[in-house]
Write a protein that holds these residues in place. Structure first.
Motif, PDB file in Angstrom:
ATOM      1  N   THR A  79       0.853  -1.188   0.000  1.00  0.00           N
ATOM      2  CA  THR A  79       0.000   0.000   0.000  1.00  0.00           C
ATOM      3  C   THR A  79       0.892   1.242   0.000  1.00  0.00           C
ATOM      4  O   THR A  79       2.117   1.134   0.146  1.00  0.00           O
ATOM      5  CB  THR A  79      -0.878   0.034   1.260  1.00  0.00           C
ATOM      6  OG1 THR A  79      -0.012   0.087   2.403  1.00  0.00           O
ATOM      7  CG2 THR A  79      -1.763  -1.199   1.358  1.00  0.00           C
ATOM      8  N   LYS A  80       0.267   2.408  -0.128  1.00  0.00           N
ATOM      9  CA  LYS A  80       1.059   3.635  -0.114  1.00  0.00           C
ATOM     10  C   LYS A  80       1.780   3.802   1.220  1.00  0.00           C
ATOM     11  O   LYS A  80       2.959   4.175   1.239  1.00  0.00           O
ATOM     12  CB  LYS A  80       0.179   4.851  -0.422  1.00  0.00           C
ATOM     13  CG  LYS A  80       1.008   6.136  -0.545  1.00  0.00           C
ATOM     14  CD  LYS A  80       0.226   7.274  -1.177  1.00  0.00           C
ATOM     15  CE  LYS A  80       1.142   8.501  -1.289  1.00  0.00           C
ATOM     16  NZ  LYS A  80       0.515   9.650  -1.881  1.00  0.00           N
ATOM     17  N   PRO A  81       1.119   3.550   2.373  1.00  0.00           N
ATOM     18  CA  PRO A  81       1.867   3.603   3.636  1.00  0.00           C
ATOM     19  C   PRO A  81       3.041   2.619   3.683  1.00  0.00           C
ATOM     20  O   PRO A  81       4.090   2.943   4.228  1.00  0.00           O
ATOM     21  CB  PRO A  81       0.809   3.261   4.690  1.00  0.00           C
ATOM     22  CG  PRO A  81      -0.476   3.687   4.085  1.00  0.00           C
ATOM     23  CD  PRO A  81      -0.326   3.432   2.625  1.00  0.00           C
ATOM     24  N   TYR A 291       5.136   8.472 -13.302  1.00  0.00           N
ATOM     25  CA  TYR A 291       4.439   7.280 -13.823  1.00  0.00           C
ATOM     26  C   TYR A 291       2.930   7.400 -13.599  1.00  0.00           C
ATOM     27  O   TYR A 291       2.129   7.170 -14.506  1.00  0.00           O
ATOM     28  CB  TYR A 291       4.988   6.045 -13.101  1.00  0.00           C
ATOM     29  CG  TYR A 291       4.466   4.707 -13.595  1.00  0.00           C
ATOM     30  CD1 TYR A 291       3.339   4.125 -13.020  1.00  0.00           C
ATOM     31  CD2 TYR A 291       5.122   4.008 -14.599  1.00  0.00           C
ATOM     32  CE1 TYR A 291       2.871   2.898 -13.455  1.00  0.00           C
ATOM     33  CE2 TYR A 291       4.663   2.776 -15.039  1.00  0.00           C
ATOM     34  CZ  TYR A 291       3.539   2.221 -14.454  1.00  0.00           C
ATOM     35  OH  TYR A 291       3.074   0.995 -14.893  1.00  0.00           O
ATOM     36  N   ASP A 292       2.537   7.782 -12.390  1.00  0.00           N
ATOM     37  CA  ASP A 292       1.118   7.837 -12.066  1.00  0.00           C
ATOM     38  C   ASP A 292       0.446   9.114 -12.571  1.00  0.00           C
ATOM     39  O   ASP A 292      -0.668   9.074 -13.063  1.00  0.00           O
ATOM     40  CB  ASP A 292       0.926   7.727 -10.534  1.00  0.00           C
ATOM     41  CG  ASP A 292       1.283   6.347 -10.007  1.00  0.00           C
ATOM     42  OD1 ASP A 292       1.734   6.244  -8.854  1.00  0.00           O
ATOM     43  OD2 ASP A 292       1.110   5.366 -10.753  1.00  0.00           O
ATOM     44  N   PRO A 419      -2.197   8.734   2.242  1.00  0.00           N
ATOM     45  CA  PRO A 419      -2.872   8.638   0.940  1.00  0.00           C
ATOM     46  C   PRO A 419      -3.790   9.838   0.665  1.00  0.00           C
ATOM     47  O   PRO A 419      -4.173  10.070  -0.480  1.00  0.00           O
ATOM     48  CB  PRO A 419      -3.697   7.345   1.044  1.00  0.00           C
ATOM     49  CG  PRO A 419      -3.285   6.672   2.295  1.00  0.00           C
ATOM     50  CD  PRO A 419      -2.548   7.641   3.146  1.00  0.00           C
ATOM     51  N   GLU A 422      -2.219  14.376  -2.022  1.00  0.00           N
ATOM     52  CA  GLU A 422      -1.748  14.069  -3.366  1.00  0.00           C
ATOM     53  C   GLU A 422      -0.251  14.368  -3.449  1.00  0.00           C
ATOM     54  O   GLU A 422       0.240  15.280  -2.784  1.00  0.00           O
ATOM     55  CB  GLU A 422      -2.490  14.936  -4.385  1.00  0.00           C
ATOM     56  CG  GLU A 422      -3.991  14.694  -4.450  1.00  0.00           C
ATOM     57  CD  GLU A 422      -4.346  13.453  -5.260  1.00  0.00           C
ATOM     58  OE1 GLU A 422      -5.523  13.074  -5.243  1.00  0.00           O
ATOM     59  OE2 GLU A 422      -3.447  12.863  -5.886  1.00  0.00           O
TER      60      GLU A 422
ATOM     61  N   SER B  97      -8.006   0.195  -1.490  1.00  0.00           N
ATOM     62  CA  SER B  97      -7.836   1.024  -0.299  1.00  0.00           C
ATOM     63  C   SER B  97      -6.356   1.318  -0.076  1.00  0.00           C
ATOM     64  O   SER B  97      -5.513   0.422  -0.130  1.00  0.00           O
ATOM     65  CB  SER B  97      -8.416   0.269   0.899  1.00  0.00           C
ATOM     66  OG  SER B  97      -8.057   0.891   2.097  1.00  0.00           O
ATOM     67  N   GLU B  98      -6.011   2.573   0.171  1.00  0.00           N
ATOM     68  CA  GLU B  98      -4.629   3.012   0.403  1.00  0.00           C
ATOM     69  C   GLU B  98      -3.710   2.760  -0.782  1.00  0.00           C
ATOM     70  O   GLU B  98      -2.497   2.635  -0.627  1.00  0.00           O
ATOM     71  CB  GLU B  98      -4.045   2.344   1.656  1.00  0.00           C
ATOM     72  CG  GLU B  98      -4.741   2.787   2.937  1.00  0.00           C
ATOM     73  CD  GLU B  98      -4.100   2.204   4.181  1.00  0.00           C
ATOM     74  OE1 GLU B  98      -3.633   1.053   4.145  1.00  0.00           O
ATOM     75  OE2 GLU B  98      -4.077   2.915   5.193  1.00  0.00           O
ATOM     76  N   ARG B  99      -4.282   2.634  -1.950  1.00  0.00           N
ATOM     77  CA  ARG B  99      -3.475   2.462  -3.171  1.00  0.00           C
ATOM     78  C   ARG B  99      -3.963   3.463  -4.205  1.00  0.00           C
ATOM     79  O   ARG B  99      -4.785   3.125  -5.070  1.00  0.00           O
ATOM     80  CB  ARG B  99      -3.598   1.026  -3.702  1.00  0.00           C
ATOM     81  CG  ARG B  99      -3.014  -0.031  -2.764  1.00  0.00           C
ATOM     82  CD  ARG B  99      -3.242  -1.428  -3.333  1.00  0.00           C
ATOM     83  NE  ARG B  99      -2.584  -2.464  -2.546  1.00  0.00           N
ATOM     84  CZ  ARG B  99      -3.152  -3.133  -1.543  1.00  0.00           C
ATOM     85  NH1 ARG B  99      -4.400  -2.873  -1.193  1.00  0.00           N
ATOM     86  NH2 ARG B  99      -2.485  -4.061  -0.879  1.00  0.00           N
ATOM     87  N   PRO B 100      -3.532   4.705  -4.172  1.00  0.00           N
ATOM     88  CA  PRO B 100      -4.043   5.741  -5.080  1.00  0.00           C
ATOM     89  C   PRO B 100      -3.822   5.423  -6.556  1.00  0.00           C
ATOM     90  O   PRO B 100      -4.527   5.934  -7.407  1.00  0.00           O
ATOM     91  CB  PRO B 100      -3.256   6.991  -4.693  1.00  0.00           C
ATOM     92  CG  PRO B 100      -2.639   6.723  -3.398  1.00  0.00           C
ATOM     93  CD  PRO B 100      -2.524   5.239  -3.248  1.00  0.00           C
ATOM     94  N   TRP B 101      -2.854   4.570  -6.868  1.00  0.00           N
ATOM     95  CA  TRP B 101      -2.619   4.232  -8.278  1.00  0.00           C
ATOM     96  C   TRP B 101      -3.709   3.306  -8.822  1.00  0.00           C
ATOM     97  O   TRP B 101      -3.731   3.000 -10.004  1.00  0.00           O
ATOM     98  CB  TRP B 101      -1.233   3.595  -8.453  1.00  0.00           C
ATOM     99  CG  TRP B 101      -1.008   2.353  -7.643  1.00  0.00           C
ATOM    100  CD1 TRP B 101      -1.285   1.067  -8.001  1.00  0.00           C
ATOM    101  CD2 TRP B 101      -0.468   2.285  -6.320  1.00  0.00           C
ATOM    102  NE1 TRP B 101      -0.954   0.208  -6.982  1.00  0.00           N
ATOM    103  CE2 TRP B 101      -0.441   0.924  -5.940  1.00  0.00           C
ATOM    104  CE3 TRP B 101       0.008   3.236  -5.411  1.00  0.00           C
ATOM    105  CZ2 TRP B 101       0.025   0.495  -4.704  1.00  0.00           C
ATOM    106  CZ3 TRP B 101       0.473   2.815  -4.182  1.00  0.00           C
ATOM    107  CH2 TRP B 101       0.482   1.452  -3.841  1.00  0.00           C
ATOM    108  N   LYS B 112      -8.706   3.804 -13.058  1.00  0.00           N
ATOM    109  CA  LYS B 112      -7.529   3.003 -12.732  1.00  0.00           C
ATOM    110  C   LYS B 112      -7.866   1.780 -11.895  1.00  0.00           C
ATOM    111  O   LYS B 112      -7.026   0.898 -11.732  1.00  0.00           O
ATOM    112  CB  LYS B 112      -6.512   3.866 -11.990  1.00  0.00           C
ATOM    113  CG  LYS B 112      -5.930   4.958 -12.872  1.00  0.00           C
ATOM    114  CD  LYS B 112      -4.865   5.748 -12.141  1.00  0.00           C
ATOM    115  CE  LYS B 112      -4.262   6.776 -13.093  1.00  0.00           C
ATOM    116  NZ  LYS B 112      -3.213   7.582 -12.454  1.00  0.00           N
TER     117      LYS B 112
END
Lengths: 509, 219
Positions: A79-81, A291-292, A419, A422, B97-101, B112
């Motif tokens: 995950t992002k965290p 990339y995103d 998250p 931005e 969840s918690e994965r903005p990509w 996406k």
């Protein structure tokens, strides 16, 4: 009578030592008076090349994951965290390592410090291939990130090899070329990865693991090269110089205390955290951001992201050069103003990069300009660091280098882990914080040289600052301060032009 | 227009322009109110209609699908006859969840949640099937080898003649549909394990040997 055997050993060793001769101009401390990047003369320039190569390799491996994060995050279901934590670990673990490295350099020398750290972090590169979850990924990035402590050894080494006239550019060039690794890895690793994809018949989740063999091997070979091709000091390696008594055997605790009591060091810790720390942060996030945000493919995103780190080729040297030039014109005050100007401009351009989020071309333009200012600030910082202290230079270099990583930790945690923020917003907020923290350059004051807004006191001498404040009377009588006296003689040009020795003699005449 | 008398030549260009603009305006109104031929670009413009099912295999839902090895069998009903369907593999809500990509975007082409980003793929299969006269369709395909290990649903979108979307439905809205949990191939083959283990040991041996030799040389 008890001292005679030790004195006999020392005298015998001194007699056995052949006084070094150098093929380049050196000063009274045998430090080189100029830097020639095309020279490999031993020991000055050979050590220069070994130090930047060792540091370069550690940067390549520390940020090797960043351009492949789009693959790794899918394979390990991150995950992002999770990604934020791993990126934090890569730059945070080395905070302690850099502080320790400072003491290591003071006690056993930068050559061992640099080579052993490279060899110790090599296994973590190879073990990255076995990672199957977020915890393993974090541990490996932490271990590999310890290699960033080579920066301290690199800077300390250059401060030992090059004198005040060119220490700024020597430090800046060595560190800049080392930092280049962070940019090179952004396009190198995707290329290696692409080759591995072809070799694994298109299995991308094996290919990225194979790709990590390259940074591991780089660590191993660079570690050996540094150990055997470099030399600690112009006059020899630490062991020999300790035995002969030419080099003071430093007490680690004492030098730690000496460094920590210097408030200027803490100001530089904070400011360096927001130039070098910002660079580390950007190395972690910029490939993924491109990339995103702009839906680029991996190789394109990596290539564009590499433009950030590639500015190290010249920009950090530019900062060092600017610092040295400003010193010629205005003394230490010129160096401080150069640092403040570069770093404030860095903050402004960081904000603009975030604002340009809808245009790839504008983003890249501001990213490049931002990067140039980041690296120039780093170069300008290490134009000041060699003058903060002499006796505890390793410790001070270590803490300030660690401050760089602490800055990266702070920025990653504040702006690039949550998250809800931005990435482009995080970049903008980071810019505002850079401008605020850079104000800490203002209180850095040298009694004999002054600060940004206050002049120096011409009645205070360099000996008052470097010898009387750092050595006891007994130590001075024992002759431990003799090497520092040479430094004092060589750095009087950091005074304002009208107070320099040459100017004083002219006015007398 | 072409048969107008030459004596009215001075009026011909003005009349021609007026007719042209009138026809253009009429065409624009036709497009605006035509509806069915315009197509939708956003999920919010469509209601999920029809039924999409991920079919069982040999009478049971697979516990896991292996990328590069397992087939996914899809069937759907209640879709516009004669239209071509696109099929997307979409992450479940828990896996975005918690994965903005992987975030959900209302614009179909930019959503996406239904993209595979490791090896970029915006569709599981574009133009998978032409819906038959009953409004039904089926499609079976192998799970691509580099599909990320995760949990997915199948989304079927029907495209009209103009290329815009007219209808969509997701298998998550069908309680009788199998869930899709994927695993990847063995990404730690024996040769990889062996080579990296060798170099790990090698680097430690080099450290010890180099340090010992250097200490002896400088003693």
């Amino acid at each position: 009578t008890r001292q005679q055997p030790a004195a006999l050993v020392r005298n015998a060793t001194m007699a056995a030592i052949v006084q070094p001769t150098f093929t380049i101009p050196v000063d009274s401390e045998n430090k080189a008076k100029s830097l020639n990047i095309f020279s490999f003369s031993f020991p000055h320039h050979a050590s220069f090349h070994m130090s930047w190569i060792g540091f370069f390799v550690s940067f390549v491996s520390t940020f090797a994951a960043a351009p492949m994060v789009a693959i790794i995050r899918e394979d390990l279901e991150l995950t992002k965290p999770n990604l934020g934590d791993a990126g934090l670990a890569a730059v945070t673990g080395t905070i302690i390592a850099r502080v320790i490295m400072g003491s290591v350099c003071d006690v056993v020398g930068p050559r061992y410090g640099l080579s052993i750290v490279l060899l110790l972090s090599a296994p973590f590169c190879f073990c990255m291939s076995y990672v199957t979850d977020a915890a393993g990924f974090l541990i490996c990035r932490l271990g590999i990130g310890l290699g960033l402590s080579t920066f301290v050894a690199c800077q300390f080494w250059m401060s030992c090899m090059f004198n005040g006239k060119c220490v700024g550019i020597a430090n800046a060039t060595a560190a800049g070329w080392g930092n280049l690794g962070g940019g090179v890895t952004q396009f190198l690793m995707p290329l290696i990865y692409s080759g591995m994809v072809a070799g694994t018949e298109g299995r991308i989740y094996s290919a990225w693991r194979w790709a990590y063999i390259v940074p591991g091997l780089m660590h191993t070979f660079a570690g050996v090269a540094v150990m055997f091709l470099g030399q600690d000091l112009p006059d020899g390696n630490y062991k020999l110089l300790h035995t002969s008594g030419q080099l003071e055997k430093k007490d680690a605790f004492q030098t730690q205390m000496l460094g920590c009591k210097n408030y200027r060091m803490w100001c530089m810790v904070a400011t360096y955290g927001f130039c070098f720390g910002v660079e580390l942060t950007m190395n972690n996030i910029v490939a993924g951001y491109l990339y995103d945000q702009f839906e680029l493919d991996l190789v394109t995103a990596g290539t564009l992201a590499s433009c950030y780190g590639l500015m190290n080729l010249f920009a950090r040297s530019l900062g060092g050069l600017a610092s040295d030039f400003a010193s010629v014109k205005f003394g230490m005050r010129g160096r401080l103003w150069t640092l403040w100007l570069c770093q404030t401009l860095e903050g402004v351009l960081c904000i603009f990069m975030g604002l340009a989020r809808n245009s790839l071309a504008t983003t890249i333009l501001f990213m490049v300009l931002f990067s140039i200012c980041v690296q120039a600030s780093e170069g300008a910082s290490y134009g000041v660091v060699p003058f903060l202290t002499r006796r505890a230079l390793g410790v001070v270099s270590g803490y300030i280098g660690a401050g760089g990583n602490a800055g990266a930790t702070i920025n990653m945690a504040l702006w690039f882990k949550d998250p809800k923020i931005e990435t482009y917003e995080g970049i903008m907020y980071m810019g505002y914080l850079i401008i605020c923290v850079t104000l800490l350059v203002i209180p850095i004051h040298f009694p004999m040289w002054g600060s940004m807004f206050l002049p120096g006191d011409p009645t205070v001498t360099e000996e008052d600052y470097y010898i009387k404040k750092e050595f006891s009377e007994e130590e001075i009588k024992e002759g431990l301060a003799v090497p520092v006296q040479k430094f004092c003689d060589n750095c009087r040009d950091e005074r304002a032009p009208q107070h320099r020795p040459a100017a004083a003699e002219e006015s007398k005449a | 227009l072409h048969n107008l008398d030459d004596s009215r030549t001075h009026l011909r260009p003005r009349l021609h322009d007026t007719m042209k603009s009138t026809l253009t305006t009429l065409a624009m109104f036709a497009l605006a109110f035509g509806g069915a031929d315009a197509g939708f670009t956003k999920y919010s413009e469509m209601n999920p209609t029809g039924v999409v099912t991920v079919d069982q295999v040999s009478g049971a839902c697979p516990a896991k699908y292996t990328s590069g090895a397992s087939n996914i069998a899809i069937s759907y009903t209640g879709f516009p006859v004669g239209e071509t369907v696109d099929i997307k593999l979409c992450f479940t809500k828990a896996k975005i969840s918690e994965r903005p990509w992987r975030k959900f975007v209302d614009i179909v082409a930019k959503n996406k949640q239904c993209w595979q980003t490791a090896e970029l793929a915006k569709f599981f299969k574009a133009g998978a099937y032409v819906t038959d006269e009953n409004g039904d369709g089926t499609y079976t395909a192998e799970l691509p080898v580099n599909t990320a290990p995760s949990e997915y649903t199948i989304q079927v979108l029907s495209k009209d003649a103009g290329g815009g979307y007219s209808q969509f439905q997701d298998s998550k809205n069908n309680n009788n549909s199998c869930s899709i949990k994927t695993e990847i191939y063995n990404n730690l083959p024996t040769n990889l394990v062996g080579v990296q283990a060798f170099f790990t040991v090698f680097s430690i041996v080099v450290l010890v040997a180099a340090y010992t030799y250097d200490k002896a040389k400088n003693a």
